[in-house]
Write a protein that holds these residues in place. Sequence first.
Motif, PDB file in Angstrom:
ATOM      1  N   PHE A 182     -27.209   1.402 -18.492  1.00  0.00           N
ATOM      2  CA  PHE A 182     -26.742   0.730 -17.279  1.00  0.00           C
ATOM      3  C   PHE A 182     -25.349   1.229 -16.897  1.00  0.00           C
ATOM      4  O   PHE A 182     -25.056   1.432 -15.718  1.00  0.00           O
ATOM      5  CB  PHE A 182     -26.737  -0.790 -17.482  1.00  0.00           C
ATOM      6  N   PHE A 183     -24.488   1.398 -17.895  1.00  0.00           N
ATOM      7  CA  PHE A 183     -23.141   1.929 -17.636  1.00  0.00           C
ATOM      8  C   PHE A 183     -23.216   3.306 -16.984  1.00  0.00           C
ATOM      9  O   PHE A 183     -22.524   3.581 -15.995  1.00  0.00           O
ATOM     10  CB  PHE A 183     -22.367   2.000 -18.964  1.00  0.00           C
ATOM     11  N   LEU A 184     -24.051   4.189 -17.510  1.00  0.00           N
ATOM     12  CA  LEU A 184     -24.173   5.541 -16.955  1.00  0.00           C
ATOM     13  C   LEU A 184     -24.698   5.513 -15.519  1.00  0.00           C
ATOM     14  O   LEU A 184     -24.235   6.266 -14.662  1.00  0.00           O
ATOM     15  CB  LEU A 184     -25.098   6.388 -17.829  1.00  0.00           C
ATOM     16  N   ALA A 185     -25.656   4.648 -15.255  1.00  0.00           N
ATOM     17  CA  ALA A 185     -26.220   4.574 -13.906  1.00  0.00           C
ATOM     18  C   ALA A 185     -25.160   4.132 -12.896  1.00  0.00           C
ATOM     19  O   ALA A 185     -25.058   4.696 -11.794  1.00  0.00           O
ATOM     20  CB  ALA A 185     -27.409   3.614 -13.887  1.00  0.00           C
ATOM     21  N   VAL A 201     -34.358  -2.832 -11.479  1.00  0.00           N
ATOM     22  CA  VAL A 201     -34.025  -4.189 -11.902  1.00  0.00           C
ATOM     23  C   VAL A 201     -33.208  -4.825 -10.783  1.00  0.00           C
ATOM     24  O   VAL A 201     -32.911  -4.187  -9.773  1.00  0.00           O
ATOM     25  CB  VAL A 201     -33.212  -4.189 -13.222  1.00  0.00           C
ATOM     26  N   THR A 202     -32.832  -6.080 -10.961  1.00  0.00           N
ATOM     27  CA  THR A 202     -32.011  -6.746  -9.955  1.00  0.00           C
ATOM     28  C   THR A 202     -30.545  -6.360 -10.127  1.00  0.00           C
ATOM     29  O   THR A 202     -30.111  -5.932 -11.207  1.00  0.00           O
ATOM     30  CB  THR A 202     -32.133  -8.274 -10.071  1.00  0.00           C
ATOM     31  N   GLN A 203     -29.788  -6.534  -9.061  1.00  0.00           N
ATOM     32  CA  GLN A 203     -28.362  -6.208  -9.108  1.00  0.00           C
ATOM     33  C   GLN A 203     -27.641  -7.094 -10.115  1.00  0.00           C
ATOM     34  O   GLN A 203     -26.714  -6.640 -10.807  1.00  0.00           O
ATOM     35  CB  GLN A 203     -27.755  -6.365  -7.716  1.00  0.00           C
ATOM     36  N   SER A 204     -28.056  -8.347 -10.218  1.00  0.00           N
ATOM     37  CA  SER A 204     -27.413  -9.249 -11.169  1.00  0.00           C
ATOM     38  C   SER A 204     -27.634  -8.793 -12.605  1.00  0.00           C
ATOM     39  O   SER A 204     -26.763  -8.948 -13.462  1.00  0.00           O
ATOM     40  CB  SER A 204     -27.934 -10.679 -10.979  1.00  0.00           C
ATOM     41  N   THR A 205     -28.808  -8.216 -12.870  1.00  0.00           N
ATOM     42  CA  THR A 205     -29.087  -7.701 -14.214  1.00  0.00           C
ATOM     43  C   THR A 205     -28.149  -6.550 -14.548  1.00  0.00           C
ATOM     44  O   THR A 205     -27.625  -6.460 -15.664  1.00  0.00           O
ATOM     45  CB  THR A 205     -30.548  -7.230 -14.312  1.00  0.00           C
ATOM     46  N   VAL A 206     -27.924  -5.669 -13.572  1.00  0.00           N
ATOM     47  CA  VAL A 206     -27.016  -4.540 -13.788  1.00  0.00           C
ATOM     48  C   VAL A 206     -25.619  -5.046 -14.120  1.00  0.00           C
ATOM     49  O   VAL A 206     -24.984  -4.589 -15.072  1.00  0.00           O
ATOM     50  CB  VAL A 206     -26.972  -3.631 -12.543  1.00  0.00           C
ATOM     51  N   GLY A 207     -25.129  -6.004 -13.332  1.00  0.00           N
ATOM     52  CA  GLY A 207     -23.802  -6.555 -13.589  1.00  0.00           C
ATOM     53  C   GLY A 207     -23.709  -7.230 -14.945  1.00  0.00           C
ATOM     54  O   GLY A 207     -22.702  -7.094 -15.653  1.00  0.00           O
ATOM     55  N   ARG A 208     -24.763  -7.946 -15.318  1.00  0.00           N
ATOM     56  CA  ARG A 208     -24.767  -8.650 -16.603  1.00  0.00           C
ATOM     57  C   ARG A 208     -24.758  -7.674 -17.781  1.00  0.00           C
ATOM     58  O   ARG A 208     -24.043  -7.877 -18.774  1.00  0.00           O
ATOM     59  CB  ARG A 208     -25.995  -9.557 -16.674  1.00  0.00           C
ATOM     60  N   ARG A 209     -25.525  -6.573 -17.670  1.00  0.00           N
ATOM     61  CA  ARG A 209     -25.575  -5.606 -18.775  1.00  0.00           C
ATOM     62  C   ARG A 209     -24.255  -4.853 -18.914  1.00  0.00           C
ATOM     63  O   ARG A 209     -23.830  -4.537 -20.022  1.00  0.00           O
ATOM     64  CB  ARG A 209     -26.725  -4.637 -18.564  1.00  0.00           C
TER      65      ARG A 209
END
Length: 314
Positions: free
Chosen positions: A9-12, A28-36
């Motif tokens: 997720f960090f790399l993306a 995935v959802t944007q909230s999932t990206v922020g959470r990870r």
Amino acid sequence: MLDWDDLRFFLAIARLRSLSAAARELRVTQSTVGRRLASLESGLGARLLHRTPEGYVPTLAGEAIMGQAERVEAELLAVERTVGGRDAQLEGVVRVTAVETLASHVLVRCAVALQIGSPEVALELVADVRHLSLAMREADIAVRLAPFEGHDLVVRRIGSLAYGLYASPAYLERHGEPDFGAGCAGHRLVASLDGAEAPQLAAWVAEIAPRATVALRTDSPGAQLRAALCGAGIACLARLRGDAFGTQLRRLDAPQVQSAAVGIWLAVHKDNRRTPRIRLVLDAVAAAFRDRADELDPPGRRGSGGPSSGACRG
């Protein structure tokens, strides 16, 4: 203990510079990206990405781990390819990336034929001018209008696509016939943005119409076509698009060459080429372009002044 998914997720985010773009890439959802991302930063005890008006950029700590994260990613993807290459099941998803003209005019029909003959194989078709990475598993198969680079790819040329210069009768009535000997002075161009689909064509157009004014730039071949139909200017279009409009568009007679052609290239990662479902799609794509060769590059195309396509490799 670090979770590889958090690094992914960090790399993306670091590559795409936004949470929403990373979410689309990772499905995935944007909230999932922020959470990870928050989970990774909490585990490491350091801020890795900083939000700026231009998007997310790595902090010093983020830059420090970027190379290591990419090496971990490459190793894990190599493991996936090794396992995937031994998958003997003729089923599953195959993702194909291609420029929009080839996707809409050739690969959609190919996908329909595949579904009839092999319904257990699902095709994902990504029509994009971006070069999705086969090594990073962003796509399984790629079709482009320029040669590929990379020693880990198996590449072959599967045809050529002819282009011509087109204008509407209304445009020609207002501006007159273009004088190519005078560099098309007084005329307007509908140009591709950064040579989006076939960068080689920009030099060809610049050579035969150096004094024309660019009225519109777009990365969409469909928008170029519509702009030409509306009389916005002269557009360089694939002949399978432009010729289909009969009297609504006229292909112009440029000096020495009426149209130019670029090569069509097919590529797959060497570790995936024997995976049955990918092999099936590779063969179907190559056959689709072979069957429509005369439509993609009409016989009798005059002249050799178009851009070079390069040599086949792999």
